[in-house]
Scaffold this motif. Structure first.
Motif, PDB file in Angstrom:
ATOM      1  N   HIS A   1      -8.713  -6.934   1.853  1.00 32.83           N
ATOM      2  CA  HIS A   1      -9.695  -7.350   0.863  1.00 32.83           C
ATOM      3  C   HIS A   1      -8.981  -7.779  -0.406  1.00 32.83           C
ATOM      4  O   HIS A   1      -7.792  -7.516  -0.590  1.00 32.83           O
ATOM      5  N   CYS A   2      -9.711  -8.457  -1.274  1.00 30.60           N
ATOM      6  CA  CYS A   2      -9.172  -8.833  -2.580  1.00 30.60           C
ATOM      7  C   CYS A   2      -9.124  -7.585  -3.461  1.00 30.60           C
ATOM      8  O   CYS A   2     -10.137  -6.899  -3.614  1.00 30.60           O
ATOM      9  N   PRO A   3      -7.963  -7.257  -4.046  1.00 32.61           N
ATOM     10  CA  PRO A   3      -7.878  -6.041  -4.862  1.00 32.61           C
ATOM     11  C   PRO A   3      -8.669  -6.132  -6.163  1.00 32.61           C
ATOM     12  O   PRO A   3      -8.928  -5.110  -6.795  1.00 32.61           O
TER      13      PRO A   3
ATOM     14  N   CYS B   1     -11.841  -8.317  -6.768  1.00 38.24           N
ATOM     15  CA  CYS B   1     -13.294  -8.359  -6.572  1.00 38.24           C
ATOM     16  C   CYS B   1     -13.757  -7.587  -5.342  1.00 38.24           C
ATOM     17  O   CYS B   1     -14.957  -7.509  -5.073  1.00 38.24           O
ATOM     18  N   LYS B   2     -12.792  -7.036  -4.571  1.00 37.64           N
ATOM     19  CA  LYS B   2     -13.077  -6.233  -3.370  1.00 37.64           C
ATOM     20  C   LYS B   2     -13.733  -7.048  -2.246  1.00 37.64           C
ATOM     21  O   LYS B   2     -14.298  -6.473  -1.312  1.00 37.64           O
ATOM     22  N   HIS B   3     -13.651  -8.356  -2.332  1.00 36.98           N
ATOM     23  CA  HIS B   3     -14.213  -9.216  -1.295  1.00 36.98           C
ATOM     24  C   HIS B   3     -13.474  -8.995   0.024  1.00 36.98           C
ATOM     25  O   HIS B   3     -12.264  -9.218   0.094  1.00 36.98           O
ATOM     26  N   PRO B   4     -14.154  -8.534   1.091  1.00 31.99           N
ATOM     27  CA  PRO B   4     -13.481  -8.340   2.377  1.00 31.99           C
ATOM     28  C   PRO B   4     -13.116  -9.692   2.994  1.00 31.99           C
ATOM     29  O   PRO B   4     -13.922 -10.628   3.002  1.00 31.99           O
TER      30      PRO B   4
ATOM     31  N   CYS C   1      -8.006 -16.146  -4.095  1.00 37.27           N
ATOM     32  CA  CYS C   1      -9.150 -15.520  -3.434  1.00 37.27           C
ATOM     33  C   CYS C   1     -10.327 -16.497  -3.413  1.00 37.27           C
ATOM     34  O   CYS C   1     -10.634 -17.136  -4.427  1.00 37.27           O
TER      35      CYS C   1
ATOM     36  N   ARG D   1       0.792  -1.233   0.000  1.00 34.24           N
ATOM     37  CA  ARG D   1       0.000   0.000   0.000  1.00 34.24           C
ATOM     38  C   ARG D   1       0.824   1.283   0.000  1.00 34.24           C
ATOM     39  O   ARG D   1       0.356   2.307  -0.527  1.00 34.24           O
TER      40      ARG D   1
ATOM     41  N   SER E   1      -5.300   3.433  -0.829  1.00 32.68           N
ATOM     42  CA  SER E   1      -5.770   3.343   0.549  1.00 32.68           C
ATOM     43  C   SER E   1      -4.623   3.663   1.496  1.00 32.68           C
ATOM     44  O   SER E   1      -3.490   3.881   1.083  1.00 32.68           O
TER      45      SER E   1
ATOM     46  N   PRO F   1      -9.053   0.717   3.562  1.00 33.64           N
ATOM     47  CA  PRO F   1     -10.042  -0.240   4.044  1.00 33.64           C
ATOM     48  C   PRO F   1      -9.399  -1.496   4.629  1.00 33.64           C
ATOM     49  O   PRO F   1      -8.191  -1.691   4.492  1.00 33.64           O
TER      50      PRO F   1
ATOM     51  N   GLY G   1      -7.559   6.445  -5.756  1.00 35.31           N
ATOM     52  CA  GLY G   1      -8.167   5.293  -5.099  1.00 35.31           C
ATOM     53  C   GLY G   1      -7.235   4.561  -4.161  1.00 35.31           C
ATOM     54  O   GLY G   1      -7.598   3.493  -3.652  1.00 35.31           O
TER      55      GLY G   1
END
Length: 265
Positions: free
Chosen positions: A56-58, A60-63, A82, A36, A48, A53, A46
């Motif tokens: 998460h998966c970069p 699909c954004k799945h936390p 993932c 990061r 972080s 946040p 965008g």
């Protein structure tokens, strides 16, 4: 007898294992830093920060659930992908956690003193993400090199492992040596051979190890850099631009470890 020695004697096998677990947790955070910080420094759209946040998966954004974020174990359970979109999780993140776990565990088992162990852990916690960031992005962020320098000076201000004067001279000499080399190379060839981040990193290593250790640090970094350059160049069959930061980081860890064992003054 210090508390460190008491714990080590009471749990001769358990203490290195516990230190390794701590190392894996630290390594997980260092992976986040390495991933990061470049975006934060370059102010990418965008990007972080280190805390938000949450992991998460970069793609699909799945936390990530708790069990998906356990150092070392989760990567193996998920088979490096993932759970949601099956995108590959970078193997380097697993390697960071593994290396840090082994480094913390081995150093806890063999290092002779409490101060030496924690100094080595602290230094490595800065140098590992710096090496990875420079390897990938040719960047040594001030937000990591400057705290590393100040940490080295502060440690020697409160203990007697190295005179503070030697640490201060090490910081100044480390910066100036590469700065002078940079300008000599630029005046002779018209090209830049080093970056300013390299100056700051060597200054930080000088603060940690003292000015006397700088020739050894530079020699180890240069030799390992030559080996690394030709090895990767042969593997990839093309000309590579070399990042000096990873080799300086390796040399700094090697020299500080040798100092703790009394091999180098």
């Amino acid at each position: 007898m210090t508390s460190f020695t008491l714990i080590r004697e009471a749990y001769p096998s358990g203490f290195p294992v516990m230190s390794g677990i701590v190392g894996a947790i630290v390594g997980s955070f260092l992976g986040v830093v390495a991933e990061r910080v470049p975006g934060m420094v370059m102010e990418e759209e965008g990007s972080s920060n280190l805390l938000f946040p949450a992991s998460h998966c970069p793609v699909c954004k799945h936390p990530l659930a708790f069990w998906e974020n356990i150092p070392l174990v989760s990567w193996l359970v998920l088979r490096g992908r993932c759970r949601q979109c099956r995108t590959a999780i970078p193997f380097r993140l697993f390697l960071i956690e593994l290396f840090t776990a082994l480094f913390f565990g081995v150093s806890a088992g063999f290092m002779p003193g409490e101060q030496g162990v924690f100094s080595l852990w602290l230094m490595a916690s800065f140098l590992l993400p710096l090496a990875l960031i420079d390897w990938q992005h040719q960047l040594l962020p001030d937000c990591l090199t400057q705290p590393l320098l100040w940490a080295g000076l502060l440690i020697h201000a409160f203990d007697n492992a190295l005179p503070l004067r030697d640490a201060l001279l090490g910081a100044v000499a480390g910066y100036l040596s590469l700065w002078l080399l940079y300008w000599a190379f630029r005046l002779a060839t018209g090209r830049e051979g080093l970056g300013y981040g390299d100056f700051k990193l060597l200054a930080a290593l000088g603060a940690w190890c003292g000015w006397q250790a700088l020739p050894v640090i530079v020699l180890v970094a240069a030799l390992s850099g030559i080996v690394g350059y030709f090895s990767f160049n042969n593997l990839n069959k093309n000309n590579l631009s070399i990042s000096f930061g990873p080799y300086l980081s390796f040399a700094g860890i090697a020299v500080l470890t040798a100092q703790q064992f009394g091999f180098i003054i």
